[in-house]
Design an enzyme around this catalytic site. Structure first.
Site, PDB file in Angstrom:
ATOM      1  N   GLN A 258      44.864  10.843  28.622  1.00 17.51           N
ATOM      2  CA  GLN A 258      43.481  10.379  28.550  1.00 17.51           C
ATOM      3  C   GLN A 258      42.690  11.241  27.580  1.00 17.51           C
ATOM      4  OE1 GLN A 258      41.438  10.638  32.282  1.00 17.51           O
ATOM      5  NE2 GLN A 258      39.819   9.222  31.689  1.00 17.51           N
TER       6      GLN A 258
ATOM      7  N   ARG B 205      28.159  -4.121  18.626  1.00 18.98           N
ATOM      8  CA  ARG B 205      28.830  -4.670  17.447  1.00 18.98           C
ATOM      9  C   ARG B 205      30.304  -4.872  17.755  1.00 18.98           C
ATOM     10  NH1 ARG B 205      30.871  -1.252  12.431  1.00 18.98           N
ATOM     11  NH2 ARG B 205      32.329  -0.796  14.117  1.00 18.98           N
ATOM     12  N   GLY B 206      30.919  -3.867  18.370  1.00 19.38           N
ATOM     13  CA  GLY B 206      32.343  -3.934  18.700  1.00 19.38           C
ATOM     14  C   GLY B 206      33.171  -3.259  17.631  1.00 19.38           C
TER      15      GLY B 206
ATOM     16  N   TYR C  30      24.920   7.234  21.002  1.00 20.46           N
ATOM     17  CA  TYR C  30      25.972   8.218  20.763  1.00 20.46           C
ATOM     18  C   TYR C  30      25.359   9.611  20.627  1.00 20.46           C
ATOM     19  CZ  TYR C  30      28.209   3.800  19.803  1.00 20.46           C
ATOM     20  OH  TYR C  30      28.666   2.504  19.925  1.00 20.46           O
TER      21      TYR C  30
ATOM     22  N   GLU D 271      31.405   1.524  35.390  1.00 20.46           N
ATOM     23  CA  GLU D 271      32.028   0.612  34.440  1.00 20.46           C
ATOM     24  C   GLU D 271      33.459   0.342  34.883  1.00 20.46           C
ATOM     25  OE1 GLU D 271      31.886   0.984  29.912  1.00 20.46           O
ATOM     26  OE2 GLU D 271      33.990   1.461  30.324  1.00 20.46           O
TER      27      GLU D 271
END
Length: 287
Positions: free
Chosen positions: A210, A107-108, A143, A16
């Site tokens: 992070q 969905r965001g 998840y 990604e």
């Protein structure tokens, strides 16, 4: 190519990347992709940041370049919370024109700077809509420790089943640091009748900021082993980087041994880390 087909042939390995946040950094992302290309990823997904239509353009431009300029299958992230159906139809047409066949349908997250649209309340609504209006390979998020908005783990699995029933072809997990959470999740998914490929999302943690950001945003469990490593090396950036890479490699080796369908590496646009991990696990991917 619809990347769901790859799982029938091999253990999938993917990356990604995210669009640069500054205009003057735009060339950096293509340098990153060039360096990742040498690792022969099965696909590279491109995130969609919370910046409105400009992020939309960046995401699809980069995804198109990955597919058409670098010869790597690409996945465009598509969160629907800030889009109407008319807007999504236009996005689907743009993706078709660019030859992009794979969409990560989300969905965001709610962004206080934007009023959410009401056309797609859940990711399953978007998945159904895409299925109705195009021949795309649809990926859904999952998840292992449950979405933080779900009332319970059981509710979370029910929601995931809705995504699968709506037309999702494969799944990519949110990052996790405890493989036992993934194995428990995989078992719950199987019991619920979810039998599509599940790629494990792995993020190498290489600095303290992070870690703090991950905990705040994702609310994932941090095992004692992970915390001990991070606390031991938090004031030594180089050692912490190497320890974070080693922890991710250890996770991946265990996941492959336990028959994971694939590994999706959250690179944070850092090809050095991706190279280090690839060198450590490459032979395992084809064993």
């Amino acid at each position: 190519m619809k990347i769901c087909e790859l799982f029938q042939m091999k253990k999938v390995f993917s990356f990604e990347v995210f669009p640069p946040r500054r205009i003057d950094s735009v060339n950096i992302i293509y340098d990153t992709i060039e360096k990742l290309k040498g690792l022969n990823p099965d696909f590279i997904s491109v995130t969609y940041s919370a910046g409105g239509s400009e992020s939309n353009a960046d995401t699809f431009k980069i995804a198109s370049a990955i597919k058409n300029n670098y010869g790597i299958e690409s996945v465009a992230h598509l969160p629907s919370i800030n889009h109407t159906k008319v807007e999504v139809l236009k996005i689907l047409e743009d993706l078709r024109t660019a030859g992009i066949e794979n969409i990560l349908a989300l969905r965001g997250d709610v962004n206080p700077s934007f009023s959410p649209k009401n056309d797609f309340k859940f990711a399953s609504d978007l998945i159904s809509f895409i299925k109705e209006h195009g021949d795309f390979n649809i990926i859904a998020a999952c998840y292992p420790e449950g979405h933080f908005e779900s009332p319970s783990i059981i509710d979370d699995i029910r929601n995931l089943k809705r995504k699968v029933d709506a037309g999702a072809n494969q799944l990519i997990t949110q990052l996790f640091f405890d493989n036992n959470c993934f194995y428990s999740f995989r078992e719950r998914a199987a019991i619920a009748g979810i039998n599509i490929p599940i790629e494990a999302g792995i993020m190498p943690v290489v600095n303290k900021k992070q870690i703090e950001r991950i905990v705040a945003l994702c609310r994932v469990n941090l095992p004692k082993k992970f915390l001990a490593i991070m606390n031991r090396y938090e004031n030594n950036p180089e050692a912490l980087r190497d320890a974070g890479i080693a922890y991710a490699v250890d996770q991946i080796i265990d996941l492959i041994a336990q028959g994971v369908d694939g590994i999706h590496l959250y690179t944070m646009n850092n090809p050095y880390i991706a190279h280090r991990i690839y060198e450590a696990i490459n032979t395992l991917l084809v064993a």
